[in-house]
Design an enzyme around this catalytic site. Structure first.
Site, PDB file in Angstrom:
ATOM      1  N   TYR A 211     -18.371 -14.991   7.731  1.00  0.00           N
ATOM      2  CA  TYR A 211     -17.856 -13.674   8.100  1.00  0.00           C
ATOM      3  C   TYR A 211     -18.756 -12.518   7.677  1.00  0.00           C
ATOM      4  O   TYR A 211     -19.103 -12.384   6.493  1.00  0.00           O
ATOM      5  CB  TYR A 211     -16.459 -13.448   7.501  1.00  0.00           C
ATOM      6  CG  TYR A 211     -15.834 -12.201   8.078  1.00  0.00           C
ATOM      7  CD1 TYR A 211     -15.163 -12.255   9.296  1.00  0.00           C
ATOM      8  CD2 TYR A 211     -15.976 -10.976   7.453  1.00  0.00           C
ATOM      9  CE1 TYR A 211     -14.645 -11.103   9.867  1.00  0.00           C
ATOM     10  CE2 TYR A 211     -15.464  -9.820   8.020  1.00  0.00           C
ATOM     11  CZ  TYR A 211     -14.795  -9.887   9.224  1.00  0.00           C
ATOM     12  OH  TYR A 211     -14.291  -8.758   9.788  1.00  0.00           O
ATOM     13  N   LYS A 220     -25.809  -6.346   4.413  1.00  0.00           N
ATOM     14  CA  LYS A 220     -25.530  -5.941   3.035  1.00  0.00           C
ATOM     15  C   LYS A 220     -26.484  -6.627   2.043  1.00  0.00           C
ATOM     16  O   LYS A 220     -26.881  -6.041   1.052  1.00  0.00           O
ATOM     17  CB  LYS A 220     -24.064  -6.222   2.679  1.00  0.00           C
ATOM     18  CG  LYS A 220     -23.091  -5.394   3.520  1.00  0.00           C
ATOM     19  CD  LYS A 220     -23.323  -3.926   3.329  1.00  0.00           C
ATOM     20  CE  LYS A 220     -22.811  -2.996   4.389  1.00  0.00           C
ATOM     21  NZ  LYS A 220     -21.429  -2.748   4.596  1.00  0.00           N
ATOM     22  N   HIS A 240     -25.820   3.051   1.361  1.00  0.00           N
ATOM     23  CA  HIS A 240     -24.704   2.706   2.248  1.00  0.00           C
ATOM     24  C   HIS A 240     -24.281   3.981   2.974  1.00  0.00           C
ATOM     25  O   HIS A 240     -23.233   4.554   2.697  1.00  0.00           O
ATOM     26  CB  HIS A 240     -23.566   2.138   1.394  1.00  0.00           C
ATOM     27  CG  HIS A 240     -22.459   1.499   2.170  1.00  0.00           C
ATOM     28  ND1 HIS A 240     -21.217   1.278   1.629  1.00  0.00           N
ATOM     29  CD2 HIS A 240     -22.406   1.007   3.433  1.00  0.00           C
ATOM     30  CE1 HIS A 240     -20.443   0.685   2.532  1.00  0.00           C
ATOM     31  NE2 HIS A 240     -21.134   0.517   3.621  1.00  0.00           N
ATOM     32  N   CYS A 264     -14.088   3.678   5.270  1.00  0.00           N
ATOM     33  CA  CYS A 264     -13.694   5.057   4.943  1.00  0.00           C
ATOM     34  C   CYS A 264     -14.293   6.075   5.910  1.00  0.00           C
ATOM     35  O   CYS A 264     -14.372   7.266   5.589  1.00  0.00           O
ATOM     36  CB  CYS A 264     -14.052   5.387   3.503  1.00  0.00           C
ATOM     37  SG  CYS A 264     -13.028   4.502   2.315  1.00  0.00           S
ATOM     38  N   ASP A 289     -24.118   2.741   9.105  1.00  0.00           N
ATOM     39  CA  ASP A 289     -23.750   2.008   7.879  1.00  0.00           C
ATOM     40  C   ASP A 289     -24.818   2.036   6.794  1.00  0.00           C
ATOM     41  O   ASP A 289     -24.479   2.056   5.623  1.00  0.00           O
ATOM     42  CB  ASP A 289     -23.424   0.550   8.240  1.00  0.00           C
ATOM     43  CG  ASP A 289     -22.622  -0.171   7.155  1.00  0.00           C
ATOM     44  OD1 ASP A 289     -21.598   0.382   6.710  1.00  0.00           O
ATOM     45  OD2 ASP A 289     -23.030  -1.278   6.744  1.00  0.00           O
TER      46      ASP A 289
HETATM   47  P1  GTP Z   1     -17.491  -0.045   7.103  1.00  0.00           P
HETATM   48  O1  GTP Z   1     -17.971  -0.552   8.419  1.00  0.00           O
HETATM   49  O2  GTP Z   1     -16.562  -0.978   6.419  1.00  0.00           O
HETATM   50  O3  GTP Z   1     -18.606   0.365   6.202  1.00  0.00           O
HETATM   51  O4  GTP Z   1     -16.526   1.222   7.418  1.00  0.00           O
HETATM   52  P2  GTP Z   1     -16.805   2.724   7.879  1.00  0.00           P
HETATM   53  O5  GTP Z   1     -17.106   3.553   6.692  1.00  0.00           O
HETATM   54  O6  GTP Z   1     -17.766   2.751   9.000  1.00  0.00           O
HETATM   55  O7  GTP Z   1     -15.352   3.192   8.387  1.00  0.00           O
HETATM   56  P3  GTP Z   1     -14.812   3.480   9.874  1.00  0.00           P
HETATM   57  O8  GTP Z   1     -15.481   4.647  10.524  1.00  0.00           O
HETATM   58  O9  GTP Z   1     -14.801   2.214  10.630  1.00  0.00           O
HETATM   59  O10 GTP Z   1     -13.311   3.937   9.568  1.00  0.00           O
HETATM   60  C1  GTP Z   1     -12.418   3.094   8.880  1.00  0.00           C
HETATM   61  C2  GTP Z   1     -11.000   3.553   9.047  1.00  0.00           C
HETATM   62  O11 GTP Z   1     -10.856   4.900   8.604  1.00  0.00           O
HETATM   63  C3  GTP Z   1     -10.548   3.519  10.494  1.00  0.00           C
HETATM   64  O12 GTP Z   1      -9.371   2.757  10.578  1.00  0.00           O
HETATM   65  C4  GTP Z   1     -10.302   4.934  10.880  1.00  0.00           C
HETATM   66  O13 GTP Z   1      -9.153   5.051  11.648  1.00  0.00           O
HETATM   67  C5  GTP Z   1     -10.142   5.669   9.554  1.00  0.00           C
HETATM   68  N1  GTP Z   1     -10.770   7.011   9.649  1.00  0.00           N
HETATM   69  C6  GTP Z   1     -12.051   7.287   9.976  1.00  0.00           C
HETATM   70  N2  GTP Z   1     -12.273   8.630  10.004  1.00  0.00           N
HETATM   71  C7  GTP Z   1     -11.105   9.202   9.663  1.00  0.00           C
HETATM   72  C8  GTP Z   1     -10.677  10.573   9.506  1.00  0.00           C
HETATM   73  O14 GTP Z   1     -11.447  11.526   9.673  1.00  0.00           O
HETATM   74  N3  GTP Z   1      -9.377  10.774   9.129  1.00  0.00           N
HETATM   75  C9  GTP Z   1      -8.516   9.739   8.937  1.00  0.00           C
HETATM   76  N4  GTP Z   1      -7.267  10.022   8.561  1.00  0.00           N
HETATM   77  N5  GTP Z   1      -8.869   8.440   9.087  1.00  0.00           N
HETATM   78  C10 GTP Z   1     -10.148   8.182   9.443  1.00  0.00           C
HETATM   79  C1  SPV Z   2     -18.614  -2.962   4.748  1.00  0.00           C
HETATM   80  O1  SPV Z   2     -17.744  -3.644   4.213  1.00  0.00           O
HETATM   81  O2  SPV Z   2     -19.099  -1.942   4.194  1.00  0.00           O
HETATM   82  C2  SPV Z   2     -19.076  -3.305   6.108  1.00  0.00           C
HETATM   83  C3  SPV Z   2     -18.588  -4.545   6.704  1.00  0.00           C
HETATM   84  O3  SPV Z   2     -19.883  -2.584   6.680  1.00  0.00           O
HETATM   85  S1  SPV Z   2     -19.465  -5.926   6.156  1.00  0.00           S
HETATM   86  O4  SPV Z   2     -20.607  -6.142   7.048  1.00  0.00           O
HETATM   87  O5  SPV Z   2     -18.564  -7.089   6.208  1.00  0.00           O
HETATM   88  O6  SPV Z   2     -19.959  -5.704   4.809  1.00  0.00           O
HETATM   89 MN    MN Z   3     -20.312  -0.713   5.438  1.00  0.00          MN
END
Ligand code: GTP
Ligand code: SPV
Ligand code: MN
Length: 596
Positions: A211, A220, A240, A264, A289
């Protein structure tokens, strides 16, 4: 092409004269004993062949090609749906070097332990040789990796996430400077799951998972854990962070990088579409990312996105929250752990359109709207090529990268943290990043919802001692003549009833606009104990329905009781990493206490 050294049946058109690669592959094949070795060349024809093979083996399901051309579906083992930090190790000769926030084992002991697990592990299976680049071809910042894996899902995902194939051997030449990655699925058993990094050998061994971040070793493992270690020694930074470009109606372009912990909001922010009110403003994506950043000859900090695709959180993705992602994942995408509808489409909580009357959930069980469980796993993901992104920045493949004007830190905090504030200077910004806290998410196993310290969103990804990593940030200041301005944001503050105090998503453009204006010397700010904040009268709320300036004041409130608690929580991290903590950060803490 020279004949391969090994006697095994070899398949695939990828091949190399590089003796270091060949010797290493041969040694790993001797250990894992695959029936055959497949050398990937990264071509379209190969993609077709391997995809057909994956479908035949039931690893991928071909989705409705009329609705989703080039898209496939994968279900992971239900015990294997996220990164596992407790199984992730940094194997440096001395534990001191890995630091108190990383799991550690001596390299010799870990090689022996995992060597025993990998011995004969590919009997009856194929070992795929996946050469790839992290970074644009020809960039001095780009790194070469080779991943050996017995998972077709990994091969096809790596093909999306990195520049894969001949291009990597071209960059490598006859050098032996490449990341050595070995991945064995074994029986996908959490008790035999390890993701082990050997920074001094530029090597990674991952076993027992299939996964995401556990197994796509360029991401990562190489780009962050090994990358951060290499960056410290070589004078650059592996972070990150997303990277985006803001284009004003006048055509002025400002690049920012932002570190938010997993799940986030990085992908959403990197692909943001400004609300109608911001006529003529455009957001261009460089990366969603990971950022590799290095001072350029002109004294600015330059960033590249080492990846070539997006491995993004699916739930909540829709044409309102992230229209750019919706377009990006409309073709050539692998969906993992979402729900499957009877007509070969995918579905998830928060998708556009009606809820299906019936579908198969991420485990393959029948699901209806009455079901109590979620249809898509909260950490279900898409893997989509970045070239699908309609807002891909024209410089996303530029070997020189893009000049960064602002660095933004942010966490998921229901309280305490205002929507936005700006650090007084670089070292204060390093302190803000170092003390970041965030509620844990489904991106990693365990602890969901608890606030933990996640310095610079790198707690799970720093390949050496966290205190030394802060020191590296401080050292970098001397190498950068025009330092980016540093900010902290929080999209997730809530009121007593649990409602978000800020609408988020596209509306984050309002915050970004202030940040860009600050960087370009256009916006005023008020000094507070935390840092600089916007004047309410300067902060653009027009066109935002039902959003009063009182609400803005609330989302910006600095509550002194909250901050007393916050400081004590920050102290817990500082105590934990005390022996390598730069004294500058202790002084910053004292200054903050005094201001409060
Ligand atoms: P990784 O891929 O794990 O590193 O995550 P990421 O930081 O790219 O997060 P991503 O943009 O996928 O958002 C993760 C979650 O946060 C999603 O379910 C979104 O709905 C929520 N989210 C993103 N931006 C916002 C925002 O501005 N406000 C709120 N309330 N939720 C948000
Ligand atoms: C994270 O967890 O920050 C991701 C997803 O971007 S993974 O590739 O599973 O680490
Ligand atoms: Mn990430």
């Amino acid at each position: 092409m020279a004949k391969l050294l090994m006697t095994k049946t070899t398949l695939g058109n990828g091949n190399t004269d590089n003796q270091s690669v060949r010797r290493w592959v041969e040694a790993q094949a001797k250990l894992c004993q695959p029936d055959q070795i497949y050398w990937c060349d990264g071509s379209e024809a190969e993609k077709e062949t391997l995809t057909a093979e994956a479908v035949a083996q039931g690893i991928l399901v071909k989705l409705n090609q009329e609705k989703l051309p080039g898209c496939y579906y994968h279900r992971s083992n239900p015990n294997d749906v996220a990164r596992v930090e407790q199984c992730t190790f940094i194997c440096t000769p001395m534990q001191e070097e890995a630091g108190p926030t990383n799991n550690w084992m001596a390299p010799k002991a870990m090689y022996a332990k995992l060597g025993a697990m990998c011995a004969g592990a590919m009997k009856g299976r194929t070992m795929y040789v996946v050469p790839y680049l992290m970074g644009p071809p020809g960039s001095p910042m780009t790194k070469v990796g080779i991943e050996l894996t017995d998972s077709l899902y990994v091969v096809l995902s790596m093909r999306i996430m990195a520049r894969m194939g001949e291009v990597a051997y071209k960059q490598l030449g006859d050098s032996d400077d490449f990341n050595r990655g070995l991945h064995c699925m074994l029986d996908v058993n959490p008790d035999r799951r390890f993701i082990a990094h050997f920074p001094h050998d530029n090597a990674v061994i991952s076993v027992g998972s299939n996964y995401g971040g556990n197994v796509l070793l360029g991401k990562k493992c190489l780009a962050l854990r090994i990358g951060s270690f290499l960056g410290r020694n070589e004078g650059w930074m592996a972070e990150h962070m997303l990277i985006l470009g803001v284009e004003s109606p006048a055509g002025e372009k400002t690049y920012v990088a932002a570190a938010f912990p997993s799940a986030c909001g990085k992908t959403n922010f990197a692909m943001m579409v400004p609300p109608a009110h911001f006529k003529g403003w455009k957001i261009w994506t460089v990366g969603d990312d990971i950022a590799w950043m290095k001072p350029g000859e002109d004294g600015r900090l330059y960033a590249i996105n080492p990846e070539a695709g997006y491995f993004g959180v699916v739930p909540g993705t829709n044409s309102k929250s992230n229209p750019t992602a919706v377009q990006t994942i409309a073709r050539d995408t692998i969906f993992t752990n979402v729900a499957l509808t009877p007509d070969g489409d995918v579905w998830w909580e928060g998708k556009d359109g009606p809820v299906p009357k019936e579908c198969l959930d991420w485990r393959g069980n029948k699901w209806t709207p009455d079901s109590k469980e979620k249809a898509a796993h909260p950490n279900s993901r898409f893997a989509a090529p970045m070239k699908n992104n309609p807002m891909l920045d024209p410089l996303a493949n530029d070997p020189n990268g893009v000049p960064i004007s602002a660095i933004i830190f942010g966490g998921r905090r229901a309280d305490t943290m205002p929507l936005v504030y700006q650090a007084f200077n670089w070292i204060h910004g390093v302190y803000i990043g170092a003390t970041m806290g965030s509620e844990m998410t489904a991106a990693a196993v365990g602890g969901l919802g608890q606030v933990r310290r996640d310095p610079m969103a790198m707690l799970p990804f720093c390949g050496y001692d966290m205190g030394d990593y802060f020191r590296h940030w401080i050292v970098m200041r001397k190498l950068i003549k025009f330092t980016p301005r540093i900010f902290h944001v929080n999209w997730f503050r809530k009121d007593e009833a649990g409602n978000f105090l800020w609408p988020g998503f596209g509306e984050n453009m309002r915050v970004l606009k202030w940040i860009v204006d600050r960087c370009n010397g256009r916006a005023n700010a008020v000094e507070t104990p935390l840092g600089w904040v916007p004047y309410a009268k300067d902060f653009d709320l027009s066109g935002l329905a039902d959003y009063s300036s009182e609400k803005f004041d609330r989302v910006q409130t600095i509550n002194y009781d909250d901050w007393r608690r916050e400081l004590l929580q920050q102290d817990e991290l500082f105590m934990r990493i005390y022996s390598h903590l730069p004294k500058e950060l202790i002084f910053q803490r004292e200054l903050l206490v005094a201001r409060l």
